[in-house]
Design a protein around this motif. Structure first.
Motif, PDB file in Angstrom:
ATOM      1  N   ILE A 147       0.503  -1.040  -0.216  1.00 20.18           N
ATOM      2  CA  ILE A 147       0.376  -0.120  -0.131  1.00 20.18           C
ATOM      3  C   ILE A 147       0.818   1.131   0.544  1.00 20.18           C
ATOM      4  O   ILE A 147       0.271   2.064  -0.325  1.00 20.18           O
ATOM      5  CB  ILE A 147      -1.305  -0.199   0.890  1.00 20.18           C
ATOM      6  CG1 ILE A 147      -2.503   0.863   0.679  1.00 20.18           C
ATOM      7  CG2 ILE A 147      -0.203   0.392   2.902  1.00 20.18           C
ATOM      8  CD1 ILE A 147      -3.183   0.874   2.130  1.00 20.18           C
ATOM      9  N   GLU A 148       1.960   1.413   0.600  1.00 18.81           N
ATOM     10  CA  GLU A 148       2.483   2.102   0.709  1.00 18.81           C
ATOM     11  C   GLU A 148       3.610   2.421  -0.480  1.00 18.81           C
ATOM     12  O   GLU A 148       3.227   4.077  -1.303  1.00 18.81           O
ATOM     13  CB  GLU A 148       4.009   2.430   1.753  1.00 18.81           C
ATOM     14  CG  GLU A 148       4.237   2.176   3.213  1.00 18.81           C
ATOM     15  CD  GLU A 148       4.796   2.474   4.131  1.00 18.81           C
ATOM     16  OE1 GLU A 148       5.802   2.604   3.573  1.00 18.81           O
ATOM     17  OE2 GLU A 148       4.419   1.282   5.027  1.00 18.81           O
ATOM     18  N   TYR A 151       1.051   3.971  -2.946  1.00 21.04           N
ATOM     19  CA  TYR A 151       0.765   5.506  -3.139  1.00 21.04           C
ATOM     20  C   TYR A 151       1.707   6.140  -2.872  1.00 21.04           C
ATOM     21  O   TYR A 151       1.921   7.336  -3.649  1.00 21.04           O
ATOM     22  CB  TYR A 151       0.275   6.155  -1.166  1.00 21.04           C
ATOM     23  CG  TYR A 151      -0.081   7.279  -0.939  1.00 21.04           C
ATOM     24  CD1 TYR A 151      -1.024   7.081  -0.651  1.00 21.04           C
ATOM     25  CD2 TYR A 151       1.272   7.621  -0.124  1.00 21.04           C
ATOM     26  CE1 TYR A 151      -1.356   8.687  -0.235  1.00 21.04           C
ATOM     27  CE2 TYR A 151       0.746   9.283  -0.028  1.00 21.04           C
ATOM     28  CZ  TYR A 151      -0.586   9.300  -0.314  1.00 21.04           C
ATOM     29  OH  TYR A 151      -1.128  11.560   0.470  1.00 21.04           O
ATOM     30  N   GLU A 152       3.096   5.688  -2.432  1.00 19.83           N
ATOM     31  CA  GLU A 152       3.778   6.904  -2.978  1.00 19.83           C
ATOM     32  C   GLU A 152       4.442   6.711  -4.400  1.00 19.83           C
ATOM     33  O   GLU A 152       4.087   8.152  -5.119  1.00 19.83           O
ATOM     34  CB  GLU A 152       5.421   6.286  -2.596  1.00 19.83           C
ATOM     35  CG  GLU A 152       5.952   7.404  -3.016  1.00 19.83           C
ATOM     36  CD  GLU A 152       7.959   6.714  -2.179  1.00 19.83           C
ATOM     37  OE1 GLU A 152       9.132   7.156  -2.526  1.00 19.83           O
ATOM     38  OE2 GLU A 152       7.584   6.340  -0.731  1.00 19.83           O
ATOM     39  N   GLU A 155       1.299   9.825  -6.113  1.00 22.20           N
ATOM     40  CA  GLU A 155       1.759  10.543  -5.691  1.00 22.20           C
ATOM     41  C   GLU A 155       2.637  11.130  -5.817  1.00 22.20           C
ATOM     42  O   GLU A 155       2.837  12.342  -7.349  1.00 22.20           O
ATOM     43  CB  GLU A 155       2.136  10.841  -4.490  1.00 22.20           C
ATOM     44  CG  GLU A 155       2.005  12.267  -3.394  1.00 22.20           C
ATOM     45  CD  GLU A 155       2.475  12.072  -1.487  1.00 22.20           C
ATOM     46  OE1 GLU A 155       3.429  11.756  -1.603  1.00 22.20           O
ATOM     47  OE2 GLU A 155       1.579  12.456  -1.319  1.00 22.20           O
ATOM     48  N   GLN A 177      -3.695  -2.783  -4.403  1.00 16.08           N
ATOM     49  CA  GLN A 177      -3.753  -1.375  -3.629  1.00 16.08           C
ATOM     50  C   GLN A 177      -3.834   0.259  -5.013  1.00 16.08           C
ATOM     51  O   GLN A 177      -4.511   0.816  -4.829  1.00 16.08           O
ATOM     52  CB  GLN A 177      -2.721  -1.229  -2.853  1.00 16.08           C
ATOM     53  CG  GLN A 177      -2.640  -2.512  -1.691  1.00 16.08           C
ATOM     54  CD  GLN A 177      -4.097  -2.094  -0.752  1.00 16.08           C
ATOM     55  OE1 GLN A 177      -4.342  -1.169  -0.902  1.00 16.08           O
ATOM     56  NE2 GLN A 177      -4.686  -3.458  -0.335  1.00 16.08           N
ATOM     57  N   LEU A 181      -6.900   3.361  -4.381  1.00 20.29           N
ATOM     58  CA  LEU A 181      -6.490   4.158  -4.066  1.00 20.29           C
ATOM     59  C   LEU A 181      -6.400   5.697  -5.178  1.00 20.29           C
ATOM     60  O   LEU A 181      -7.050   6.758  -5.123  1.00 20.29           O
ATOM     61  CB  LEU A 181      -4.471   3.933  -3.920  1.00 20.29           C
ATOM     62  CG  LEU A 181      -4.154   3.751  -1.968  1.00 20.29           C
ATOM     63  CD1 LEU A 181      -2.434   3.468  -1.992  1.00 20.29           C
ATOM     64  CD2 LEU A 181      -4.846   3.709  -1.322  1.00 20.29           C
ATOM     65  N   VAL A 185      -8.668   7.604  -2.474  1.00 20.92           N
ATOM     66  CA  VAL A 185      -8.012   8.368  -1.991  1.00 20.92           C
ATOM     67  C   VAL A 185      -7.269   9.611  -3.189  1.00 20.92           C
ATOM     68  O   VAL A 185      -7.414  10.625  -3.352  1.00 20.92           O
ATOM     69  CB  VAL A 185      -6.695   8.019  -1.953  1.00 20.92           C
ATOM     70  CG1 VAL A 185      -5.237   9.077  -1.401  1.00 20.92           C
ATOM     71  CG2 VAL A 185      -6.884   6.761  -1.315  1.00 20.92           C
ATOM     72  N   ILE A 270       2.747   6.937   5.974  1.00 21.97           N
ATOM     73  CA  ILE A 270       1.677   6.994   5.090  1.00 21.97           C
ATOM     74  C   ILE A 270       0.422   6.235   5.708  1.00 21.97           C
ATOM     75  O   ILE A 270      -0.520   6.153   5.007  1.00 21.97           O
ATOM     76  CB  ILE A 270       2.526   6.219   3.861  1.00 21.97           C
ATOM     77  CG1 ILE A 270       3.336   7.045   3.047  1.00 21.97           C
ATOM     78  CG2 ILE A 270       1.173   5.198   2.906  1.00 21.97           C
ATOM     79  CD1 ILE A 270       4.059   6.739   2.128  1.00 21.97           C
ATOM     80  N   LEU A 274      -3.644   6.965   5.563  1.00 17.46           N
ATOM     81  CA  LEU A 274      -4.144   5.726   4.848  1.00 17.46           C
ATOM     82  C   LEU A 274      -5.000   5.304   5.902  1.00 17.46           C
ATOM     83  O   LEU A 274      -6.204   4.872   5.947  1.00 17.46           O
ATOM     84  CB  LEU A 274      -3.681   5.037   4.170  1.00 17.46           C
ATOM     85  CG  LEU A 274      -3.359   5.426   2.683  1.00 17.46           C
ATOM     86  CD1 LEU A 274      -2.289   4.147   1.961  1.00 17.46           C
ATOM     87  CD2 LEU A 274      -3.916   6.484   1.641  1.00 17.46           C
TER      88      LEU A 274
END
Length: 320
Positions: A147-148, A151-152, A155, A177, A181, A185, A270, A274
């Motif tokens: 998940i990190e 996300y990264e 982003e 994920q 996201l 998100v 992170i 989340l």
């Protein structure tokens, strides 16, 4: 289950170790007498309850990071468990806290000699977060690295509300994920994702508007192009043909030309960011249907992971 906080912590524990490079089936051995890791001032000692496996574990075991690696080593990046001891500089965590995280802050630069495939492990406070109350330890352990990374990457790609994204490898640990996201998100307006035939319904259930069967369709030949292509399967050349002019291709494979490659810096920040999405159930962990293996079957778990057929994550649980 977990050792109660404050209970006697043993000096020697069970842990999986390898002392030479190779496939898990050849080099990974259960050691019943591993010296428990020493605690640094900024670390907590965790009674490990569940640990997830990641492709990076296999790559490391095969010797991909020899320059920065150190063996013998206990593998394992992802952990979920209970804090049983805290270092003197730890500010926010205490004994008894249920935590999870990817314990290698820089996954490829000097990965920890002592990972999460043991009864206890040590990790810096900054890479951990409190486990969301609605998640089991197995679910929590499955999340951090994937998940990190998801996300990264999103982003860094600058994905913003109203944009479109194509996820290559949508049914894998990171891909599942990325889809969720991107939708919940980052507010993507259209999400396409690739998988094999049997996993197209899963992609839809995760939020993909356009599931693509890679066994039948060449996504790079679709007339539609995407603002962001997130490549989890090392197909950067093809990915470049599917992105709009001025768009971004993100990859977690270092061999991709003309694309943005990144290596995750693990941080509990992170996971904390989340938490609302995880606690509301908007973003869910995904465990492979075969994907929980007992501690004694870590080698079998790696063999399954290495087939690249897992849907979501493979988790080791219970851990004695």
């Amino acid at each position: 289950m977990a050792a109660a906080a404050g209970s006697t912590i043993p000096s020697h524990i069970q842990g999986w170790m390898y002392s030479e490079y190779g496939k898990a089936s050849d080099v990974l051995k259960l050691d019943p007498n591993v010296l428990i890791p020493e605690l640094k001032e900024d670390q907590v000692l965790i009674k490990v309850i569940a640990a997830a496996l990641n492709p990076v574990d296999s790559k490391r075991m095969l010797g991909f990071f020899k320059e920065s690696d150190n063996i013998p080593a206990v593998p394992g990046y992802d952990v979920a468990g209970v804090v049983v001891k805290v270092g003197s500089q730890v500010k926010n965590l205490k004994e008894g806290d249920e935590v999870y995280g990817d314990i290698n802050e820089k996954g490829l630069d000097f990965p920890k000699k002592f990972g999460s495939l043991a009864e206890y492990t040590a990790a810096e406070e900054k890479v951990l977060a409190l486990k969301p109350k609605n998640l089991s330890f197995v679910e929590a352990a499955s999340l951090p690295l994937a998940i990190e990374t998801a996300y990264e990457g999103l982003e860094r790609a600058g994905l913003s509300a109203g944009q479109s994204i194509l996820v290559l490898g949508g049914a894998g640990g990171v891909g599942t994920q990325v889809i969720q996201l991107a939708k919940h998100v980052f507010g993507a307006s259209k999400i396409a994702a690739t998988s094999s035939t049997g996993k197209l319904d899963l992609l839809k259930s995760l939020g993909a508007d356009l599931p693509i069967d890679y066994t039948k369709v060449k996504y790079e030949e679709l007339p539609e192009k995407f603002d962001v292509v997130y490549d989890t399967v090392a197909e950067a050349d093809r990915a470049l043909k599917a992105v709009k002019e001025g768009g971004q291709v993100m990859t977690i494979d270092p061999r991709g030309p003309k694309v943005t490659f990144f290596i995750l810096t693990s941080t509990g920040t992170i996971l904390e960011k989340l938490r609302p999405y995880l606690e509301s159930g908007k973003v869910k962990p995904l465990i492979d249907p075969k994907g929980t293996f007992p501690f004694s079957q870590a080698v079998e778990a790696f063999s399954y992971l290495d087939t690249n057929r897992a849907t979501g994550k493979v988790v080791i649980y219970p851990i004695p």
